[in-house]
Enzyme design. Sequence first.
Site, PDB file in Angstrom:
ATOM      1  N   THR A  12       0.673  -1.225   0.037  1.00  0.00           N
ATOM      2  CA  THR A  12      -0.087   0.135   0.098  1.00  0.00           C
ATOM      3  C   THR A  12       0.686   1.266  -0.018  1.00  0.00           C
ATOM      4  O   THR A  12       0.503   2.233  -0.566  1.00  0.00           O
ATOM      5  CB  THR A  12      -0.868  -0.139   1.255  1.00  0.00           C
ATOM      6  OG1 THR A  12      -1.377  -1.224   1.577  1.00  0.00           O
ATOM      7  CG2 THR A  12      -2.015   1.061   1.350  1.00  0.00           C
ATOM      8  N   VAL A  13       1.803   1.301   0.857  1.00  0.00           N
ATOM      9  CA  VAL A  13       2.745   2.572   0.861  1.00  0.00           C
ATOM     10  C   VAL A  13       3.674   2.561  -0.121  1.00  0.00           C
ATOM     11  O   VAL A  13       3.923   3.733  -0.819  1.00  0.00           O
ATOM     12  CB  VAL A  13       3.557   2.756   2.185  1.00  0.00           C
ATOM     13  CG1 VAL A  13       4.079   3.799   2.299  1.00  0.00           C
ATOM     14  CG2 VAL A  13       2.398   2.633   3.555  1.00  0.00           C
ATOM     15  N   ILE A 135       1.464  12.630   9.435  1.00  0.00           N
ATOM     16  CA  ILE A 135       1.447  13.834  10.407  1.00  0.00           C
ATOM     17  C   ILE A 135       3.251  14.031  10.462  1.00  0.00           C
ATOM     18  O   ILE A 135       3.810  12.899  10.986  1.00  0.00           O
ATOM     19  CB  ILE A 135       0.901  13.561  11.804  1.00  0.00           C
ATOM     20  CG1 ILE A 135      -0.578  12.871  11.601  1.00  0.00           C
ATOM     21  CG2 ILE A 135       1.108  14.603  12.685  1.00  0.00           C
ATOM     22  CD1 ILE A 135      -0.997  12.704  12.983  1.00  0.00           C
ATOM     23  N   GLY A 186      -7.389  -0.620   3.847  1.00  0.00           N
ATOM     24  CA  GLY A 186      -5.912  -0.703   3.641  1.00  0.00           C
ATOM     25  C   GLY A 186      -5.175  -0.103   4.845  1.00  0.00           C
ATOM     26  O   GLY A 186      -4.157   0.213   4.831  1.00  0.00           O
ATOM     27  N   GLU A 189      -2.537  -3.695   9.499  1.00  0.00           N
ATOM     28  CA  GLU A 189      -1.418  -4.260   9.189  1.00  0.00           C
ATOM     29  C   GLU A 189      -1.645  -5.502   8.456  1.00  0.00           C
ATOM     30  O   GLU A 189      -2.928  -6.233   8.611  1.00  0.00           O
ATOM     31  CB  GLU A 189      -0.623  -4.628  10.450  1.00  0.00           C
ATOM     32  CG  GLU A 189      -0.191  -3.242  11.117  1.00  0.00           C
ATOM     33  CD  GLU A 189       0.778  -2.641  10.398  1.00  0.00           C
ATOM     34  OE1 GLU A 189       1.882  -3.129   9.971  1.00  0.00           O
ATOM     35  OE2 GLU A 189       0.457  -1.544  10.371  1.00  0.00           O
ATOM     36  N   ASP A 200       0.976  -2.474  17.620  1.00  0.00           N
ATOM     37  CA  ASP A 200       1.417  -1.311  16.523  1.00  0.00           C
ATOM     38  C   ASP A 200       1.556  -0.101  17.397  1.00  0.00           C
ATOM     39  O   ASP A 200       2.588   0.558  17.277  1.00  0.00           O
ATOM     40  CB  ASP A 200       0.547  -1.168  15.467  1.00  0.00           C
ATOM     41  CG  ASP A 200       0.535  -0.423  14.508  1.00  0.00           C
ATOM     42  OD1 ASP A 200       1.755  -0.400  13.867  1.00  0.00           O
ATOM     43  OD2 ASP A 200       0.199   0.763  14.724  1.00  0.00           O
ATOM     44  N   LYS A 204       4.994   2.154  18.230  1.00  0.00           N
ATOM     45  CA  LYS A 204       5.031   3.638  17.777  1.00  0.00           C
ATOM     46  C   LYS A 204       5.563   4.539  19.174  1.00  0.00           C
ATOM     47  O   LYS A 204       6.170   5.681  19.059  1.00  0.00           O
ATOM     48  CB  LYS A 204       3.660   4.250  17.180  1.00  0.00           C
ATOM     49  CG  LYS A 204       3.753   3.757  15.595  1.00  0.00           C
ATOM     50  CD  LYS A 204       2.189   3.779  15.125  1.00  0.00           C
ATOM     51  CE  LYS A 204       2.071   3.031  13.899  1.00  0.00           C
ATOM     52  NZ  LYS A 204       0.654   3.028  13.425  1.00  0.00           N
ATOM     53  N   GLY A 301      -2.766   4.645   5.600  1.00  0.00           N
ATOM     54  CA  GLY A 301      -3.125   4.489   4.276  1.00  0.00           C
ATOM     55  C   GLY A 301      -2.113   5.150   3.345  1.00  0.00           C
ATOM     56  O   GLY A 301      -1.089   5.689   3.787  1.00  0.00           O
TER      57      GLY A 301
HETATM   58  N1  HSE Z   1      -1.832  -0.348  10.938  1.00  0.00           N
HETATM   59  C1  HSE Z   1      -1.422   0.985  11.068  1.00  0.00           C
HETATM   60  C2  HSE Z   1      -2.515   1.578  11.669  1.00  0.00           C
HETATM   61  C3  HSE Z   1      -0.887   1.559   9.965  1.00  0.00           C
HETATM   62  O1  HSE Z   1      -3.607   1.394  11.604  1.00  0.00           O
HETATM   63  O2  HSE Z   1      -2.389   2.949  12.038  1.00  0.00           O
HETATM   64  C4  HSE Z   1      -0.166   2.904  10.177  1.00  0.00           C
HETATM   65  O3  HSE Z   1       1.074   2.259  10.734  1.00  0.00           O
END
Ligand code: HSE
Length: 422
Positions: A12-13, A135, A186, A189, A200, A204, A301
Amino acid sequence: MVKCVGIIGLGTVGAAVCQSLKKYSSLISRRTSLRIEIKGVCDVNKDRKKIASNLSLPFTTDPFKLINDPDIDIIVELIGGIDPAKDFIIEALNKGKNVVTANKALLAKYGDEIFSLAREKNLYVGFEASVCGAIPLIKGISEGLVACQVNKIYGILNGTTNYILYKMGKDNLDFSFVLCQAQKKGFAEVNPTLDIAGIDSVNKLCILSYLCFGIWPNLEKVYAEGISKISLLDIGYARQMNYRIKLLAIAKRERGSLDLRVHPTLVSIDHPLAEVSLAYNAVYLDTEPAGQLLFYGAGAGGEPTSSSVISDIVSIGFGAKHFMRKKESITLINIKDVTMRYYIRFMSKDNPGVLAKISKILASCNISIASVTQKERKKGKFVPIIMITHKVKEADIRRALGQIDRLSVIDSPSQIIRIEDL
Ligand code: HSE
């Protein structure tokens, strides 16, 4: 000036980065006098060749063709996960190439090693896209807030879980139905458990901890609780009490220690974080001397995230040097020692004396109750009882629930949701 990039990963990215680089190349050149040329793209999945062909880009299934190409200045790693992404990045740095990555899982675990190598080689690792998609948070903190001390972070760092909680509440939809929608859009993960279980967000939060507090926390030591136990019932009761349920990533500097955790949280509807809808992300920082700041935008996204990847490529084009935050010695606080307010939902028999039994246990565990509401009346049947506590210690709550859930008048395990008074 021309900068040649090799892009590994056309998901996707990756696909969106190729498209955006084509679409905005003249805008970037006009603004920066840089010309970014995609020298090659790579994906192990041969079917993705058509993405490259549509954009007239050279395609390979062998990442080392790009890593070993002397004409390529920057390797963009967008495959995610630890293996083999780590090897590709290490090899690219060893070959003298700058790196751009969106790989939060890799940086959370091996950031220290990767940044140290980059520093040793005098190369740059751009990671703007690893936290909060579009961001500009990484540069916002590392450059914009370079003169600030960050004391607290409250972040909605995962778009998928925010989307699920938002849609469940707004449209009264089931968890699994909304998860499917998020996957189709999309955001999620490849393995959506990473989103749902809060992993996730933990990844972060670890990256932000490095930026804000100078530590790479041990991932296993960061408390993570996901959203799979959140029911429509809790979302509805929270709303009645003027709260929204959000999956928050929280970091608080408490003297020489750091309180780091990810869990569903009741946030007052008056706080801007409560208003963050769909797959948007937001990070609320409490700093000195800049005060409180809110970063908000698309957190997932392809297209939005491509903007962050490209900004790192441009930074490298401008000669950005390795990023290295001086490490600090801070210990992590165990969640059992944290004190906060709690929402508790018991499913208990609607019989005389039940509340007295529950209250007795709570009192014996030092838990002071701020309010109690019984939501239905079904004599002899199980009904929800909602309690809000005053500030109490997590260890005491766990001890109390351990005893209460064993009572014969209690049906299913009691639900607790932590409350943050932001
Ligand atoms: N799976 C992650 C989310 C994608 O839903 O934020 C971006 O890191």
